[in-house]
Scaffold this motif. Structure first.
Motif, PDB file in Angstrom:
ATOM      1  N   LEU A  11      -2.169   1.695  -3.004  1.00 12.41           N
ATOM      2  CA  LEU A  11      -1.983   0.412  -3.677  1.00 12.41           C
ATOM      3  C   LEU A  11      -0.911  -0.396  -2.950  1.00 12.41           C
ATOM      4  O   LEU A  11      -1.033  -1.615  -2.770  1.00 12.41           O
ATOM      5  CB  LEU A  11      -1.588   0.639  -5.136  1.00 12.41           C
ATOM      6  N   ALA A  12       0.143   0.281  -2.518  1.00 15.85           N
ATOM      7  CA  ALA A  12       1.209  -0.378  -1.759  1.00 15.85           C
ATOM      8  C   ALA A  12       0.822  -0.586  -0.299  1.00 15.85           C
ATOM      9  O   ALA A  12       1.020  -1.668   0.266  1.00 15.85           O
ATOM     10  CB  ALA A  12       2.485   0.446  -1.848  1.00 15.85           C
ATOM     11  N   ALA A  13       0.267   0.446   0.348  1.00 13.06           N
ATOM     12  CA  ALA A  13       0.043   0.402   1.791  1.00 13.06           C
ATOM     13  C   ALA A  13      -0.990  -0.647   2.185  1.00 13.06           C
ATOM     14  O   ALA A  13      -0.790  -1.400   3.154  1.00 13.06           O
ATOM     15  CB  ALA A  13      -0.399   1.773   2.296  1.00 13.06           C
ATOM     16  N   VAL A  14      -2.110  -0.706   1.469  1.00 10.82           N
ATOM     17  CA  VAL A  14      -3.123  -1.709   1.806  1.00 10.82           C
ATOM     18  C   VAL A  14      -2.625  -3.102   1.458  1.00 10.82           C
ATOM     19  O   VAL A  14      -2.937  -4.069   2.155  1.00 10.82           O
ATOM     20  CB  VAL A  14      -4.457  -1.379   1.103  1.00 10.82           C
ATOM     21  N   GLY A  15      -1.825  -3.197   0.385  1.00 12.38           N
ATOM     22  CA  GLY A  15      -1.194  -4.477   0.107  1.00 12.38           C
ATOM     23  C   GLY A  15      -0.370  -4.953   1.289  1.00 12.38           C
ATOM     24  O   GLY A  15      -0.428  -6.118   1.694  1.00 12.38           O
ATOM     25  N   LEU A  16       0.379  -4.033   1.887  1.00 11.77           N
ATOM     26  CA  LEU A  16       1.169  -4.397   3.069  1.00 11.77           C
ATOM     27  C   LEU A  16       0.285  -4.841   4.227  1.00 11.77           C
ATOM     28  O   LEU A  16       0.562  -5.860   4.867  1.00 11.77           O
ATOM     29  CB  LEU A  16       2.026  -3.219   3.520  1.00 11.77           C
ATOM     30  N   THR A  17      -0.782  -4.098   4.516  1.00 14.28           N
ATOM     31  CA  THR A  17      -1.605  -4.428   5.686  1.00 14.28           C
ATOM     32  C   THR A  17      -2.237  -5.812   5.553  1.00 14.28           C
ATOM     33  O   THR A  17      -2.393  -6.525   6.553  1.00 14.28           O
ATOM     34  CB  THR A  17      -2.700  -3.372   5.909  1.00 14.28           C
ATOM     35  N   GLY A  23       6.002 -12.218  -4.403  1.00 17.97           N
ATOM     36  CA  GLY A  23       4.752 -11.507  -4.649  1.00 17.97           C
ATOM     37  C   GLY A  23       4.538 -10.373  -3.677  1.00 17.97           C
ATOM     38  O   GLY A  23       4.030  -9.305  -4.035  1.00 17.97           O
ATOM     39  N   PHE A  24       4.936 -10.579  -2.411  1.00 18.51           N
ATOM     40  CA  PHE A  24       4.866  -9.524  -1.403  1.00 18.51           C
ATOM     41  C   PHE A  24       5.823  -8.392  -1.794  1.00 18.51           C
ATOM     42  O   PHE A  24       5.466  -7.202  -1.774  1.00 18.51           O
ATOM     43  CB  PHE A  24       5.221 -10.109  -0.044  1.00 18.51           C
ATOM     44  N   ALA A  25       7.055  -8.746  -2.166  1.00 19.60           N
ATOM     45  CA  ALA A  25       8.055  -7.738  -2.523  1.00 19.60           C
ATOM     46  C   ALA A  25       7.640  -6.923  -3.742  1.00 19.60           C
ATOM     47  O   ALA A  25       8.067  -5.769  -3.899  1.00 19.60           O
ATOM     48  CB  ALA A  25       9.403  -8.410  -2.781  1.00 19.60           C
ATOM     49  N   ALA A  26       6.792  -7.489  -4.592  1.00 19.83           N
ATOM     50  CA  ALA A  26       6.350  -6.769  -5.794  1.00 19.83           C
ATOM     51  C   ALA A  26       5.573  -5.503  -5.465  1.00 19.83           C
ATOM     52  O   ALA A  26       5.432  -4.616  -6.311  1.00 19.83           O
ATOM     53  CB  ALA A  26       5.502  -7.691  -6.674  1.00 19.83           C
ATOM     54  N   PRO A  82      -3.499 -12.687  -4.697  1.00 11.17           N
ATOM     55  CA  PRO A  82      -3.225 -13.815  -5.599  1.00 11.17           C
ATOM     56  C   PRO A  82      -1.737 -13.954  -5.931  1.00 11.17           C
ATOM     57  O   PRO A  82      -1.224 -15.077  -6.049  1.00 11.17           O
ATOM     58  CB  PRO A  82      -4.047 -13.480  -6.852  1.00 11.17           C
ATOM     59  N   LEU A  83      -1.052 -12.822  -6.082  1.00 10.88           N
ATOM     60  CA  LEU A  83       0.376 -12.882  -6.394  1.00 10.88           C
ATOM     61  C   LEU A  83       1.155 -13.494  -5.231  1.00 10.88           C
ATOM     62  O   LEU A  83       2.055 -14.327  -5.427  1.00 10.88           O
ATOM     63  CB  LEU A  83       0.881 -11.471  -6.703  1.00 10.88           C
ATOM     64  N   LEU A 133      10.040  -3.839   1.155  1.00  7.20           N
ATOM     65  CA  LEU A 133      11.001  -4.916   0.901  1.00  7.20           C
ATOM     66  C   LEU A 133      11.431  -5.597   2.199  1.00  7.20           C
ATOM     67  O   LEU A 133      11.579  -6.825   2.256  1.00  7.20           O
ATOM     68  CB  LEU A 133      12.210  -4.371   0.144  1.00  7.20           C
ATOM     69  N   VAL A 134      11.631  -4.818   3.255  1.00  3.78           N
ATOM     70  CA  VAL A 134      12.001  -5.405   4.544  1.00  3.78           C
ATOM     71  C   VAL A 134      10.860  -6.275   5.081  1.00  3.78           C
ATOM     72  O   VAL A 134      11.088  -7.388   5.574  1.00  3.78           O
ATOM     73  CB  VAL A 134      12.371  -4.306   5.551  1.00  3.78           C
ATOM     74  N   ALA A 135       9.620  -5.785   4.991  1.00  5.23           N
ATOM     75  CA  ALA A 135       8.476  -6.560   5.478  1.00  5.23           C
ATOM     76  C   ALA A 135       8.289  -7.843   4.683  1.00  5.23           C
ATOM     77  O   ALA A 135       7.905  -8.880   5.233  1.00  5.23           O
ATOM     78  CB  ALA A 135       7.211  -5.714   5.416  1.00  5.23           C
TER      79      ALA A 135
END
Length: 388
Positions: free
Chosen positions: A220-226, A361-364, A352-353, A287-289
């Protein structure tokens, strides 16, 4: 790699092992290969980037859904036969992506890719767990996770440059790998398998439930990052497809380089302690990204997440594949199913966030590893009480 480093990952004599590890990169490569070229796919198929980005979800949802049962079915049908049939079907799915005349056909072909790959990755994890001595299992699964990271790294490195020429070229590489593995298949079992259907009841255990939860939250986090890192790279820094591809490759390259160390740490620390350390690193990298004011910090965050995800893949695979002996492929496929359910939901939640509130939204996305830390603490505390 040294003789000492590889000794723990060596399977028993007479086993063709290298395809087990090479096969590990197909799933991660195929899952994110469209991400660096969503704009080019959208233009080529007369669609929009938002619709083209759904190629991640249309791959992962059927991938995850079929993996709920694929391992158990493969134990019933025979691992080796199932593996070869699925690899041939994957090549057909790649050809369908190349020949797709519209975005609808393309998304359907991506779904077919997901279905076929659901019958490969969990069987490889189960085979490694059967074939490698238990003392070196962490290192072997670390090597497998490293190959998955290599797939993640190769995806943008191939897709980004391919998009500058013709995005359809990107599908030739995974198809070629699948052909090689179908012609030179790995050894899939350590000996005769038990007769009769694999027991489904063996999957109802706490260790496997923990693996499923960690797996879901990790992706959920990793694909959000990519996805969000590519969007931010273009929106905030104006990077083109080549630059976006190279930036995204930091995820897989970092994971590949860290994989041997992560496997050894898993053998030394155990899966739960490793899970805590990797989720802390995952939260920090996200958070850094999300908030870093430069391309360099965005790349650093992507690399940190790549290391954390490789460590968590190794941890989840170790917990799941050792949770039961009677239906090992079924346990591996169930944990992987939850991983890709998390990955499939990620763009629907985070894009969307990010569109609405930007960097916040990215940091979330860091909420996911925090939830994983709570889960690990709850399972440990519950076990402590029961052990008294």
């Amino acid at each position: 790699m040294s003789e000492q480093a590889t000794a723990g990952t060596r399977p028993r004599p007479g086993v063709r092992a290298w395809p087990l590890y090479v096969g590990g990169f197909l799933g991660p490569y195929a899952s994110t290969m469209v991400t660096p070229m969503v704009h080019e796919v959208a233009t080529g198929l007369r669609s929009t980037p938002e619709v083209a980005a759904a190629a991640v979800t249309t791959y992962m949802l059927p991938f995850a859904a079929v993996m709920l049962v694929s391992g158990t079915l493969a134990e019933r049908w025979g691992r080796a036969r199932t593996m070869q049939v699925s690899l041939v079907a994957f090549v057909v799915a790649c050809a369908c992506c190349v020949l797709a005349p519209t975005i609808g056909w393309f998304l359907a072909a991506r779904a077919l890719q997901g279905v076929t790959n659901a019958f490969t990755t969990p069987l490889l994890v189960a085979a490694i767990t059967d074939l490698v001595p238990r003392a070196g299992l962490g290192r072997a699964l670390g090597l497998f996770a490293g190959m998955q990271a290599a797939g993640q790294a190769a995806s943008p490195l191939v897709s980004g440059p391919a998009a500058a020429l013709d995005w359809r070229l990107a599908f030739a590489f995974p198809a070629l790998v699948a052909v090689v593995l179908a012609v030179l298949p790995p050894t899939m079992t350590a000996g005769p398998r038990p007769t009769g259907p694999p027991p489904v009841r063996a999957l109802l255990n706490r260790d496997l439930a923990l693996a499923c939860g960690l797996s879901f939250l990790c992706y959920l986090a990793a694909v959000g990052l990519t996805v969000l890192a590519i969007l931010r790279a273009e929106d905030d820094f104006g990077l083109g497809p080549w630059q976006r591809g190279l930036l995204a490759a930091a995820f897989g390259v970092a994971g590949l380089l860290a994989a041997p160390l992560l496997g050894r740490r898993l053998d030394a620390f155990g899966p739960r302690r490793t899970g805590v350390l990797m989720n802390l690193l995952l939260a920090a990298g996200l958070l850094v990204a999300a908030l870093g004011p430069s391309v360099a910090l965005l790349g650093l965050g992507i690399a940190a997440v790549g290391v954390a995800v490789t460590g968590l893949r190794t941890t989840v695979n170790a917990i799941a594949a050792t949770s039961t002996d009677g239906n090992r492929a079924g346990a591996a496929s169930l944990a992987l199913a939850f991983q890709f359910f998390g990955g499939a939901l990620a763009p629907l939640i985070w894009v969307p966030l990010y569109t609405d509130v930007g960097a916040a939204g990215f940091a979330a996305t860091a909420v996911a590893p925090v939830a994983a830390l709570v889960l690990l603490a709850a399972v440990r505390d519950r076990q402590t009480v029961q052990d008294r």
